[in-house]
Design a protein around this motif. Structure first.
Motif, mmCIF file in Angstrom:
data_model
loop_
_atom_site.group_PDB
_atom_site.id
_atom_site.type_symbol
_atom_site.label_atom_id
_atom_site.label_comp_id
_atom_site.label_asym_id
_atom_site.label_seq_id
_atom_site.Cartn_x
_atom_site.Cartn_y
_atom_site.Cartn_z
ATOM 1 N N UNK A 176 44.481 7.398 -3.536
ATOM 2 C CA UNK A 176 44.403 8.852 -3.577
ATOM 3 C C UNK A 176 43.113 9.347 -2.931
ATOM 4 N N UNK A 177 42.009 8.677 -3.217
ATOM 5 C CA UNK A 177 40.749 9.038 -2.568
ATOM 6 C C UNK A 177 40.838 8.867 -1.053
ATOM 7 N N UNK A 178 41.503 7.824 -0.609
ATOM 8 C CA UNK A 178 41.685 7.614 0.830
ATOM 9 C C UNK A 178 42.529 8.746 1.434
ATOM 10 N N UNK A 179 43.534 9.185 0.702
ATOM 11 C CA UNK A 179 44.364 10.295 1.177
ATOM 12 C C UNK A 179 43.530 11.574 1.316
ATOM 13 N N UNK A 180 42.625 11.820 0.349
ATOM 14 C CA UNK A 180 41.758 12.993 0.420
ATOM 15 C C UNK A 180 40.825 12.889 1.617
ATOM 16 N N UNK A 181 40.282 11.673 1.859
ATOM 17 C CA UNK A 181 39.391 11.481 3.010
ATOM 18 C C UNK A 181 40.111 11.765 4.319
ATOM 19 N N UNK A 182 41.368 11.399 4.395
ATOM 20 C CA UNK A 182 42.128 11.563 5.635
ATOM 21 C C UNK A 182 42.702 12.962 5.807
#
Length: 478
Positions: A176-182
């Motif tokens: 989820x954090x990776x999705x926010x970063x992207x």
């Protein structure tokens, strides 16, 4: 101010920049961002994101955040607290946990707003260390394990209770954090993550879509020549300011501190609401009449939070706080996301009913100190409703006792709790000094009830910082 280190450890000292947090990896993340060319705002976001991984009972991207930012001689105040659902929320009853205690999570859009207005590197760069910690694993620190084990409700999705030093991975949270970063905040509030949040709670997609953080005017008062800055309602920052205002002309004895805190708590519980005008509570004329009052009993629920602060070489200072309210918040995890949702809706209990589309009384308060017309430094103490009480006690230690930040944070604390006065172990030998309060004195050996703080002060050409021994973190700089 003479640097008087505590019995445990001296303060951190640095010439250029400093970060102070409640977890080692979070402090490290903030420093790494500074070393990459980021500023204090970037460092605060990076540290906050890591704390969502390494201290998951206290904070998470399913919660809210607030921040005070000093830059170029002024303070910006970021209010990233979310409301109750607009159409689905009934007026009563107020739920302590579960799906109907959830309010809109404000933290992620708060991060983005802070990064856009004050950061250098962008939100994606600030999340790198948190993603790594979640996906690759982190060693559970001692106090984290202690708080985790004693949480009243522990989401099974986070796995079994960890032992001290156990490496724990939170792969779904990392994704989820990776999705926010992207994708930015839309990757959290929309798409599959937003759908999962709505499926797990009474929030609707329209509630998530409509949410935006606010830049607001901070409130402040002066205590013995030092300006203390706090957040306005629905935040309880005015309680700390009123307590200090009531105390200023008095001898700052322990009994007087308790008396002033009790009066301010009573006023805060009665009058702090979303959008409320609390200017009277900051009026010295009101304080003059209020001091003689007999305070009533104020009983407040517990809570868990993280506080951090950062100051960079250009003089940008960030006071930042983020929370799920109760340990592990509502106890609800949005399926497949690793997102623990806050139970901030329980704070509507102060009003007696849930108010659809509005925000409840909010406990978490970042602080900032100004002296001689400029920045002295950011400070804060986490811990639910003790925060305003602890702010007053910490400012007393810094200003009246002229302690360095570490020594001021190491001092024992008291906590007003209804008709009882909870005393931390260091105050037990001084019980007689509290007896005139008329409260039942309780020797409390549970460290969880007394919060955990950080502070960084500018002293001449150097930064001097401290990190609370009641948590796992440290202050460090370069």
């Amino acid at each position: 101010m003479g640097f008087r280190s505590s019995y445990s450890k001296p303060p951190a000292v640095a010439a250029n920049a400093m970060v102070a947090t409640s977890q080692p990896l979070a402090t490290r993340a903030g420093l790494r961002v500074l070393e990459r060319g980021g500023n204090a705002a970037d460092a605060a976001i990076a540290a906050a994101a890591v704390l969502c991984v390494t201290e998951p009972m206290s904070t998470g991207i399913g919660g809210d955040c607030f921040s005070l930012v000093w830059q170029d001689g002024r303070i910006d105040a970021l209010d990233a607290a979310g409301p109750a659902p607009l159409s689905a929320a009934p007026l009563e009853p107020v739920a302590e946990g579960g799906p109907t205690s959830v309010t809109v999570p404000g933290a992620v859009r708060g991060w983005a707003a802070l990064a856009e207005r004050h950061g250098r590197l962008g939100l994606d760069a600030c999340l790198a260390d948190a993603i790594d910690a979640a996906e690759q694993g982190f060693a559970v620190a001692p106090m984290c394990a202690h708080y985790w084990e004693r949480a009243p409700r522990i989401p099974p999705e986070l796995g079994p209770l960890p032992a001290v030093g156990e490496v724990r991975r939170l792969a779904e949270l990392g994704a989820t954090l990776r999705r926010i970063a992207e994708q930015g905040p839309d990757g959290f509030y929309g798409g599959p993550v937003g759908e999962a949040i709505c499926a797990a709670s009474w929030l609707e997609q329209s509630d998530l879509d409509a949410y935006a953080p606010r830049w607001v005017e901070p409130i402040s008062s002066t205590y013995r020549g030092v300006t203390v800055v706090e957040m306005p309602p629905p935040n309880q920052g005015v309680v700390a300011l009123e307590a200090l205002g009531l105390l200023e002309p008095l001898e700052p004895t322990l009994a007087n501190q308790v008396h002033c805190v009790r009066l301010a708590l009573e006023d805060g519980m009665a009058r702090v609401r979303d959008g409320a005008d609390v200017s009277e509570l900051l009026d010295p004329a009101y304080w003059a009449t209020r001091r003689a009052a007999i305070p009533g009993a104020v009983t407040e629920p517990p809570g868990g939070t993280v506080y951090l602060c950062a100051v960079d070489g250009d003089g940008l200072a960030v006071s930042f706080i983020q929370s799920l309210f109760f340990p592990f918040g509502s106890g609800v995890v949005a399926p497949g996301t690793g997102v623990v949702l806050q139970n901030r809706g329980f704070c509507f209990d102060v009003s007696g009913r849930v108010e659809p589309g509005r925000r409840p009384y909010h406990t978490i308060i970042p602080g900032m100190l100004l002296r001689d017309g400029g920045l002295w430094g950011p400070f804060g103490v986490m811990g639910g409703f003790i925060q305003a009480q602890a702010h007053a006690q910490l400012v007393h230690g810094l200003v009246d006792l002229q302690l360095d930040p570490q020594a001021a944070l190491d001092r024992p604390r008291f906590r007003v709790e209804g008709e009882r006065l909870m005393l931390e172990e260091g105050f037990w030998p001084h019980a007689d000094e509290f007896r005139s309060t008329g409260l039942e004195l309780v020797e409390d050996d549970d460290v969880r009830g007394f919060g955990g703080g950080q502070a960084i002060l500018r002293e001449g050409e150097v930064l001097v910082g401290g990190s609370d021994p009641r948590k796992d973190g440290y202050a460090a700089g370069f």
